[in-house]
Design a protein around this motif. Sequence first.
Motif, PDB file in Angstrom:
ATOM      1  N   LYS A 149       0.834  -1.209   0.000  1.00 18.65           N
ATOM      2  CA  LYS A 149       0.000   0.000   0.000  1.00 18.65           C
ATOM      3  C   LYS A 149       0.863   1.251   0.000  1.00 18.65           C
ATOM      4  O   LYS A 149       0.569   2.226  -0.696  1.00 18.65           O
ATOM      5  N   MET A 150       1.947   1.223   0.820  1.00 21.86           N
ATOM      6  CA  MET A 150       2.835   2.374   0.877  1.00 21.86           C
ATOM      7  C   MET A 150       3.522   2.601  -0.468  1.00 21.86           C
ATOM      8  O   MET A 150       3.665   3.742  -0.925  1.00 21.86           O
ATOM      9  N   THR A 151       3.943   1.524  -1.114  1.00 23.88           N
ATOM     10  CA  THR A 151       4.573   1.630  -2.431  1.00 23.88           C
ATOM     11  C   THR A 151       3.581   2.195  -3.442  1.00 23.88           C
ATOM     12  O   THR A 151       3.918   3.080  -4.247  1.00 23.88           O
ATOM     13  N   LEU A 152       2.365   1.706  -3.399  1.00 23.03           N
ATOM     14  CA  LEU A 152       1.320   2.185  -4.300  1.00 23.03           C
ATOM     15  C   LEU A 152       1.037   3.671  -4.066  1.00 23.03           C
ATOM     16  O   LEU A 152       0.914   4.451  -5.022  1.00 23.03           O
ATOM     17  N   LEU A 153       0.980   4.072  -2.801  1.00 25.08           N
ATOM     18  CA  LEU A 153       0.758   5.488  -2.487  1.00 25.08           C
ATOM     19  C   LEU A 153       1.912   6.352  -2.983  1.00 25.08           C
ATOM     20  O   LEU A 153       1.697   7.454  -3.503  1.00 25.08           O
ATOM     21  N   ASP A 154       3.147   5.850  -2.785  1.00 24.03           N
ATOM     22  CA  ASP A 154       4.307   6.592  -3.299  1.00 24.03           C
ATOM     23  C   ASP A 154       4.224   6.780  -4.809  1.00 24.03           C
ATOM     24  O   ASP A 154       4.503   7.858  -5.330  1.00 24.03           O
ATOM     25  N   LEU A 155       3.839   5.713  -5.506  1.00 25.00           N
ATOM     26  CA  LEU A 155       3.710   5.810  -6.970  1.00 25.00           C
ATOM     27  C   LEU A 155       2.613   6.789  -7.357  1.00 25.00           C
ATOM     28  O   LEU A 155       2.771   7.577  -8.311  1.00 25.00           O
ATOM     29  N   GLU A 156       1.508   6.780  -6.629  1.00 21.56           N
ATOM     30  CA  GLU A 156       0.422   7.720  -6.921  1.00 21.56           C
ATOM     31  C   GLU A 156       0.865   9.156  -6.675  1.00 21.56           C
ATOM     32  O   GLU A 156       0.541  10.068  -7.457  1.00 21.56           O
ATOM     33  N   ILE A 157       1.628   9.356  -5.593  1.00 21.64           N
ATOM     34  CA  ILE A 157       2.123  10.702  -5.290  1.00 21.64           C
ATOM     35  C   ILE A 157       3.038  11.183  -6.414  1.00 21.64           C
ATOM     36  O   ILE A 157       2.937  12.321  -6.887  1.00 21.64           O
ATOM     37  N   LYS A 158       3.947  10.316  -6.867  1.00 21.60           N
ATOM     38  CA  LYS A 158       4.867  10.685  -7.952  1.00 21.60           C
ATOM     39  C   LYS A 158       4.091  10.991  -9.233  1.00 21.60           C
ATOM     40  O   LYS A 158       4.414  11.939  -9.963  1.00 21.60           O
ATOM     41  N   LEU A 159       3.062  10.193  -9.494  1.00 27.02           N
ATOM     42  CA  LEU A 159       2.238  10.416 -10.676  1.00 27.02           C
ATOM     43  C   LEU A 159       1.538  11.769 -10.584  1.00 27.02           C
ATOM     44  O   LEU A 159       1.504  12.537 -11.562  1.00 27.02           O
ATOM     45  N   LYS A 160       0.986  12.077  -9.433  1.00 27.19           N
ATOM     46  CA  LYS A 160       0.281  13.358  -9.233  1.00 27.19           C
ATOM     47  C   LYS A 160       1.270  14.529  -9.368  1.00 27.19           C
ATOM     48  O   LYS A 160       0.928  15.569  -9.943  1.00 27.19           O
ATOM     49  N   GLU A 161       2.486  14.326  -8.821  1.00 25.97           N
ATOM     50  CA  GLU A 161       3.495  15.389  -8.936  1.00 25.97           C
ATOM     51  C   GLU A 161       3.846  15.630 -10.398  1.00 25.97           C
ATOM     52  O   GLU A 161       3.997  16.781 -10.845  1.00 25.97           O
ATOM     53  N   LYS A 162       3.970  14.569 -11.193  1.00 19.36           N
ATOM     54  CA  LYS A 162       4.275  14.719 -12.622  1.00 19.36           C
ATOM     55  C   LYS A 162       3.141  15.443 -13.328  1.00 19.36           C
ATOM     56  O   LYS A 162       3.381  16.316 -14.187  1.00 19.36           O
ATOM     57  N   GLN A 163       1.914  15.082 -12.962  1.00 14.40           N
ATOM     58  CA  GLN A 163       0.762  15.746 -13.586  1.00 14.40           C
ATOM     59  C   GLN A 163       0.734  17.227 -13.224  1.00 14.40           C
ATOM     60  O   GLN A 163       0.439  18.082 -14.061  1.00 14.40           O
ATOM     61  N   LEU A 164       1.051  17.532 -11.964  1.00 14.41           N
ATOM     62  CA  LEU A 164       1.100  18.929 -11.544  1.00 14.41           C
ATOM     63  C   LEU A 164       2.199  19.701 -12.264  1.00 14.41           C
ATOM     64  O   LEU A 164       2.027  20.862 -12.671  1.00 14.41           O
ATOM     65  N   ASN A 165       3.327  19.058 -12.401  1.00 13.82           N
ATOM     66  CA  ASN A 165       4.459  19.679 -13.100  1.00 13.82           C
ATOM     67  C   ASN A 165       4.101  19.976 -14.555  1.00 13.82           C
ATOM     68  O   ASN A 165       4.457  21.007 -15.093  1.00 13.82           O
ATOM     69  N   LYS A 166       3.381  19.050 -15.193  1.00 11.80           N
ATOM     70  CA  LYS A 166       2.961  19.261 -16.589  1.00 11.80           C
ATOM     71  C   LYS A 166       1.994  20.418 -16.676  1.00 11.80           C
ATOM     72  O   LYS A 166       2.052  21.236 -17.604  1.00 11.80           O
ATOM     73  N   LEU A 167       1.088  20.531 -15.713  1.00 10.81           N
ATOM     74  CA  LEU A 167       0.118  21.631 -15.717  1.00 10.81           C
ATOM     75  C   LEU A 167       0.812  22.970 -15.453  1.00 10.81           C
ATOM     76  O   LEU A 167       0.459  23.988 -16.030  1.00 10.81           O
ATOM     77  N   ASN A 168       1.782  22.944 -14.558  1.00 10.91           N
ATOM     78  CA  ASN A 168       2.499  24.182 -14.238  1.00 10.91           C
ATOM     79  C   ASN A 168       3.387  24.633 -15.397  1.00 10.91           C
ATOM     80  O   ASN A 168       3.584  25.824 -15.616  1.00 10.91           O
ATOM     81  N   VAL A 169       3.914  23.688 -16.127  1.00 11.54           N
ATOM     82  CA  VAL A 169       4.771  24.010 -17.251  1.00 11.54           C
ATOM     83  C   VAL A 169       3.931  24.583 -18.395  1.00 11.54           C
ATOM     84  O   VAL A 169       4.332  25.512 -19.104  1.00 11.54           O
ATOM     85  N   SER A 170       2.761  24.083 -18.612  1.00 13.56           N
ATOM     86  CA  SER A 170       1.940  24.557 -19.724  1.00 13.56           C
ATOM     87  C   SER A 170       1.200  25.773 -19.376  1.00 13.56           C
ATOM     88  O   SER A 170       1.181  26.798 -19.224  1.00 13.56           O
TER      89      SER A 170
END
Length: 164
Positions: free
Chosen positions: A143-164
């Motif tokens: 569960k912790m690994t899955l949450l970490d992956l979700e957090i990283k995914l959300k951070e990437k999505q945020l970074n893409k939104l901030n860049v555009s």
Amino acid sequence: MNLIQEIEKFKHILECKTTNKVTNAEKEEAWGKVLSSFNSRNLQVRSISQIKAKFDNLKTKTRKDMVKQKSYMTGTGGGPAIKIDLDPVTEATLNIINMKTKINPLYNAKEDYYKKKELLEKTVEAEEKEKSRRREREEHLKKMTLLDLEIKLKEKQLNKLNVS
């Protein structure tokens, strides 16, 4: 207890099953020594017949207690044998009349069986708890690994939104 301690000193003579002129004389002499030693320790003076009767009563009580314990050992219903707690006087009398070796091996075998059974059950229970804890830890790590992956995914999505 004083009487038992004195008799203990001469038990090989007093509890001898042989009855002839020589052994009877030895027994009377031993009873005389027991009587004199016993009376020297106590305030009230007893006679030989009194201490013999008391010792006979103690032997009878001890035998009854041992028969009761034996009946508990062989009783049905399962479970460990019921052990009768013997008082010190009965224990000492038991040592004098040599009944202990005849009864205790049966009791000890049954008691050992139930101790080993209980130990085995506790061991199995402890192993099952450990397996359960391991499974819970593994699930937690997943569960912790899955949450970490979700957090990283959300951070990437945020970074893409901030860049555009």
